[in-house]
Design a protein around this motif. Structure first.
Motif, short mmCIF file in Angstrom:
data_model
loop_
_atom_site.label_atom_id
_atom_site.label_comp_id
_atom_site.label_asym_id
_atom_site.label_seq_id
_atom_site.Cartn_x
_atom_site.Cartn_y
_atom_site.Cartn_z
N LEU A 1 75.63 27.85 79.00
CA LEU A 1 74.33 28.50 79.20
C LEU A 1 74.29 29.87 78.54
O LEU A 1 73.26 30.28 78.01
CB LEU A 1 74.01 28.60 80.69
CG LEU A 1 73.75 27.28 81.40
CD1 LEU A 1 73.72 27.49 82.91
CD2 LEU A 1 72.46 26.64 80.92
N GLU A 2 75.40 30.58 78.60
CA GLU A 2 75.47 31.91 77.96
C GLU A 2 75.22 31.78 76.46
O GLU A 2 74.45 32.55 75.88
CB GLU A 2 76.83 32.54 78.23
CG GLU A 2 76.98 33.92 77.66
CD GLU A 2 78.34 34.54 77.96
OE1 GLU A 2 78.62 35.61 77.38
OE2 GLU A 2 79.12 33.96 78.74
N GLU A 3 75.84 30.81 75.83
CA GLU A 3 75.64 30.59 74.39
C GLU A 3 74.20 30.18 74.11
O GLU A 3 73.55 30.69 73.20
CB GLU A 3 76.61 29.51 73.88
CG GLU A 3 76.40 29.14 72.43
CD GLU A 3 76.77 30.25 71.46
OE1 GLU A 3 76.19 30.26 70.36
OE2 GLU A 3 77.62 31.09 71.78
N GLN A 4 73.68 29.25 74.92
CA GLN A 4 72.34 28.71 74.70
C GLN A 4 71.24 29.75 74.93
O GLN A 4 70.29 29.83 74.15
CB GLN A 4 72.13 27.51 75.63
CG GLN A 4 70.81 26.82 75.51
CD GLN A 4 70.70 25.63 76.45
OE1 GLN A 4 71.66 25.22 77.09
NE2 GLN A 4 69.50 25.09 76.57
N PHE A 5 71.34 30.53 76.00
CA PHE A 5 70.25 31.42 76.38
C PHE A 5 70.46 32.88 75.98
O PHE A 5 69.49 33.63 75.87
CB PHE A 5 69.99 31.34 77.89
CG PHE A 5 69.28 30.08 78.28
CD1 PHE A 5 67.90 30.01 78.26
CD2 PHE A 5 69.99 28.94 78.62
CE1 PHE A 5 67.24 28.84 78.59
CE2 PHE A 5 69.34 27.77 78.96
CZ PHE A 5 67.96 27.72 78.94
N PHE A 6 71.72 33.29 75.79
CA PHE A 6 71.98 34.69 75.46
C PHE A 6 72.58 34.85 74.06
O PHE A 6 72.78 35.97 73.61
CB PHE A 6 72.89 35.33 76.53
CG PHE A 6 72.25 35.36 77.89
CD1 PHE A 6 71.41 36.39 78.25
CD2 PHE A 6 72.47 34.34 78.80
CE1 PHE A 6 70.80 36.41 79.51
CE2 PHE A 6 71.88 34.35 80.05
CZ PHE A 6 71.03 35.40 80.41
N GLY A 7 72.93 33.72 73.43
CA GLY A 7 73.35 33.74 72.04
C GLY A 7 74.71 34.31 71.75
O GLY A 7 74.97 34.78 70.66
N GLY A 8 75.61 34.29 72.73
CA GLY A 8 76.92 34.85 72.45
C GLY A 8 77.95 34.49 73.49
O GLY A 8 77.76 33.57 74.28
N ASP A 9 79.02 35.27 73.50
CA ASP A 9 80.13 35.09 74.44
C ASP A 9 80.54 36.48 74.92
O ASP A 9 81.65 36.93 74.70
CB ASP A 9 81.29 34.37 73.77
CG ASP A 9 82.41 34.03 74.75
OD1 ASP A 9 82.14 33.91 75.96
OD2 ASP A 9 83.57 33.91 74.31
N ASP A 10 79.60 37.19 75.55
CA ASP A 10 79.85 38.57 75.96
C ASP A 10 80.53 38.69 77.31
O ASP A 10 81.01 39.76 77.67
CB ASP A 10 78.55 39.36 75.97
CG ASP A 10 77.95 39.48 74.58
OD1 ASP A 10 78.71 39.49 73.59
OD2 ASP A 10 76.71 39.54 74.46
#
Length: 135
Positions: free
Chosen positions: A125-134
């Protein structure tokens, strides 16, 4: 009967602890052990909670991103479609996935399997909705 001390000792032994304070352990869940080429990680917060001042629980939570930077309706709809073992919340400024378990009579698989599921779901979900791996 499992206590917070028992679970905390297990977490320290099995995971990469990045910080610890009374009643809370933060770990770095590394997906490389599942796939050698995967360099993604997820920060997981394992916290002791007490319900009604007598029932010990453990909460597993992981941040995915800042709430102000996501379409919450779309994110919640996706969580409803794709997740079976965690719920979303806003904690501080962050959207988190979390799951809670009672410590009484806890089997270690009742902890490790939801932790892995929560980590993987949050990472996707982080990759899909926030565009990264923060986180």
């Amino acid at each position: 009967m499992v206590t917070w001390g028992d679970l905390a000792a297990y977490v320290r032994d099995q995971y990469d602890v990045i910080s610890e304070q009374d009643g809370e352990i933060r770990i770095l869940f590394d997906f490389q052990h599942l796939n050698e080429e995967d360099e993604r990680t997820q920060v997981i917060i394992v916290a002791r909670e007490v319900l009604d001042r007598k029932h010990e629980w453990v909460q597993i939570a992981t941040p995915m991103g800042l709430a102000e930077k996501v379409d919450l309706r779309e994110l919640l709809a996706e969580i409803g479609r794709s997740s079976i073992a965690c719920g979303a919340a806003i904690m501080g400024e962050h959207v988190v996935l979390r799951h809670s378990l009672p410590l009484q009579d806890l089997d270690i698989h009742e902890f490790t399997e939801p932790l892995a599921l929560l980590s993987g779901t949050a990472d996707t979900l982080e990759e899909q909705f926030f565009g990264g791996d923060d986180y």
